[in-house]
Design an enzyme around this catalytic site. Structure first.
Site, PDB file in Angstrom:
ATOM      1  NE  ARG A 220      -4.250  -1.667   1.786  1.00  0.00           N
ATOM      2  CZ  ARG A 220      -5.136  -2.121   2.636  1.00  0.00           C
ATOM      3  NH1 ARG A 220      -4.966  -1.929   3.937  1.00  0.00           N
ATOM      4  NH2 ARG A 220      -6.206  -2.760   2.222  1.00  0.00           N
TER       5      ARG A 220
ATOM      6  CE  LYS B  24     -17.980 -13.209   9.319  1.00  0.00           C
ATOM      7  NZ  LYS B  24     -17.875 -11.982  10.125  1.00  0.00           N
TER       8      LYS B  24
ATOM      9  N   GLY C  24      -9.161  -7.832  -0.310  1.00  0.00           N
ATOM     10  CA  GLY C  24      -7.815  -7.850   0.274  1.00  0.00           C
ATOM     11  C   GLY C  24      -7.198  -9.242   0.254  1.00  0.00           C
TER      12      GLY C  24
ATOM     13  N   GLY D 175     -14.195  -3.593   0.858  1.00  0.00           N
ATOM     14  CA  GLY D 175     -15.579  -3.222   1.157  1.00  0.00           C
ATOM     15  C   GLY D 175     -16.077  -2.091   0.272  1.00  0.00           C
TER      16      GLY D 175
END
Ligand code: ADP
Ligand code: MG
Length: 393
Positions: free
Chosen positions: A37, A197, A348, A371
Site C-alpha cells: 500500500r 461470509k 484484500g 468493502g
C-alpha cells in the site's frame, strides 16, 4: 455521476495539498510487514512533489480508540521515506498544535505525515471541528484511499467538503474499472465469489446476479448456500442467520445462474495439518468441514471462466493460506489470468492470494478497495467519491 476531478484540475504548485492515503499496513514487531500500500500511495505523493506541492499525508492505521503508541504511523513514515527516497516527517498529532507547527515549516516538495487519523475520536464521527482543523492545514485535498471511500469520516468526507478536492489517479482507475462492470460489458459476464461470509457479499450477489450470465460460488460462503439449499455440509462454516436470505436468492428469478460446488476438500479440523480428503458435496461426512472447492468444481469453474468476456472475482475459493486447501483458488486464478477478456479482481485476501501465486500483475485491474469496491458494485454511492464531484462555493 458527474465527472471526477483529478490532479490536473487542482492548482497545486507551491500549495499545501492534503492527501488522504491508505497506509493501513500490517505491522510486525513495530515494523511494516507488507509495503504494497505504501508503494501504491507513492505514485500520488511523488507526482504532487514533482508539481511543487507541499504534501501532507493523512491515513488511519488499525482501529485505535484514541492515541495508541502501538499504532503510531512512525514506522510507516520511516518506510515511506526509504521507498520514496525523500524525507517524510511525522507530525506529533493529527491536526493539533504539532501538525500545525510541522506544516508551517514545509517547503515545496516536502512531505509531512500526520499521525493516525483514528487517534482523534472525531474521525469516525465525521466531526466538523476535526474536519475544520484538517482543512486549515491545507489549500487542497486529494483522495487516494479508495478503500476508505465508503466511510463518511472527517478525513474522507468532512475535510473534502471544505477544500478544492480531487481524486488521485489510483482512485480514478478504481472508479473507471469498477464502473465498467456496471455498464454494458462483453458477454458472457461471469462473477466468481468466495471468501469467508455470505453476509458481507449478499448485497453484491443480489446486485450483480441479474446482470451476469453465471455466478460461481466457492469459499466458506458456498457452504452457507449449500446448507440453505438443503444439503448436509458437516462441520463446515455456515452462517445460520443468512439461511432465509440465501434461500430467496437461490429460489429467485436468477437463482439458476448460481453455480455451487459439486465437490469439496474437507478436513477433520480447522488446521493447516488437518487430515483431508475430497468428497462430493451431496455426501459430506459428519464432523468434517469444507475448506476448499474440490478438483471437479475447480475444473468446471475454470471452464466457465475460460468462456467469459468479462470476469469479476472476489473472494478466495478456500483457505488458500494453507497449502492443502489452495488448489481451488489457484485453479480459478489461473483461469482468470488466462482470459483475454476484461478481468477485475477485488478483495484484500483475494489480492493476497494472487500475489502469493505470482499472478497479481496479470489481470486488467486489481482493486485495492475491499468493502468500498463491493459497495460500489452494489450501486451504492460512496460518500468519499460523491463529495469530490460536488462544486465548492
Ligand atoms: P476478500 O478479503 O478477498 O474479500 P474474504 O475476507 O471474504 O475475502 O475471505 C477471505 C478468507 O476466507 C480467507 O482468509 C480464507 O481463508 C477464508 N476462507 C475461504 N474459504 C473458506 C472455507 N471454506 N472455510 C473457512 N474459511 C474460508
Ligand atoms: Mg478479507
Amino acid at each position: 455521476m458527474t465527472r471526477l476531478p483529478g490532479l490536473d484540475d487542482l492548482e497545486v504548485e507551491g500549495k499545501k495539498v492534503l492527501v488522504r492515503a491508505d497506509l493501513n499496513v500490517p505491522l510486525e514487531d513495530g515494523e511494516v510487514a507488507d509495503d504494497f500500500r505504501l508503494r501504491a500511495a507513492l505514485d500520488t505523493i511523488s507526482s504532487l512533489r514533482r508539481r511543487g506541492a507541499r504534501v501532507i499525508v493523512a491515513s488511519h492505521l488499525g482501529r485505535p480508540d484514541g492515541p495508541d503508541p502501538e499504532l503510531s504511523l512512525a514506522p510507516v513514515a520511516a518506510r515511506l521515506s526509504e521507498l520514496g527516497g525523500f524525507p517524510v516527517r511525522l507530525a506529533g498529532d493529527v491536526a493539533g498544535i504539532e501538525a500545525k507547527k510541522t506544516v508551517a515549516g514545509m517547503e515545496p516538495g516536502d512531505v509531512v505525515l500526520l499521525e493516525n487519523t483514528r487517534f482523534e475520536s472525531g474521525e469516525t464521527k465525521n466531526d466538523p471541528e476535526l474536519a475544520e482543523s484538517l482543512a486549515r492545514l491545507a489549500d487542497a485535498y486529494v483522495l487516494d484511499a479508495f478503500g476508505s471511500a465508503h466511510r463518511a469520516h472527517a478525513s474522507t468526507v468532512g475535510v473534502a467538503e471544505l477544500l478544492p478536492a480531487a481524486a488521485s489517479p489510483l482512485v480514478q482507475q478504481e472508479v473507471e474499472a469498477l464502473g465498467r462492470l456496471l455498464a454494458d460489458v462483453g458477454q458472457p459476464y461471469v462473477v466468481a465469489l468466495g471468501g469467508a461470509k455470505v453476509s458481507s457479499k449478499l448485497g453484491v450477489i443480489e446486485a450483480l446476479l441479474p446482470r451476469v450470465d453465471a455466478m460461481l460460488i466457492g469459499g466458506a460462503m458456498a457452504f452457507t448456500l449449500l446448507a440453505a439449499d438443503g444439503y448436509d455440509v458437516g462441520s463446515s462454516k455456515v452462517e445460520d442467520s443468512m439461511n432465509s436470505a440465501a434461500r430467496s436468492v437461490l429460489r429467485g428469478e436468477h437463482g439458476g445462474k448460481l453455480f455451487l460446488p459439486s465437490d469439496a476438500v474437507v478436513a477433520d479440523r480447522f488446521a493447516a495439518d488437518a487430515r483431508h480428503k475430497v468428497v462430493s458435496t451431496r455426501d459430506m461426512p459428519d464432523g468434517w468441514m469444507g475448506l476448499d472447492i474440490g478438483p471437479e468444481t475447480a475444473e468446471a469453474f475454470a471452464g466457465v471462466i475460460g468462456n467469459a468476456e468479462t470476469i469479476f472475482w472476489n473472494g478466495p475459493m478456500g483457505v488458500f493460506e494453507w497449502e492443502p486447501f489452495r488448489a481451488g483458488t489457484a485453479r480459478v486464478a489461473e483461469a482468470v489470468v488466462a482470459s483475454d477478456g476484461l478481468t477485475v479482481v477485488g478483495g484484500g485476501d483475494t489480492a493476497a492470494a494472487l500475489k502469493l501465486l505470482g499472478l497479481d500483475d496479470q489481470v486488467t485491474h486489481l482493486s485495492t478497495g475491499g468493502g468500498a469496491g463491493l459497495e460500489f458494485l452494489e450501486g451504492k454511492a460512496l460518500p468519499g467519491i460523491e463529495v469530490l464531484t460536488r462544486r465548492k462555493s
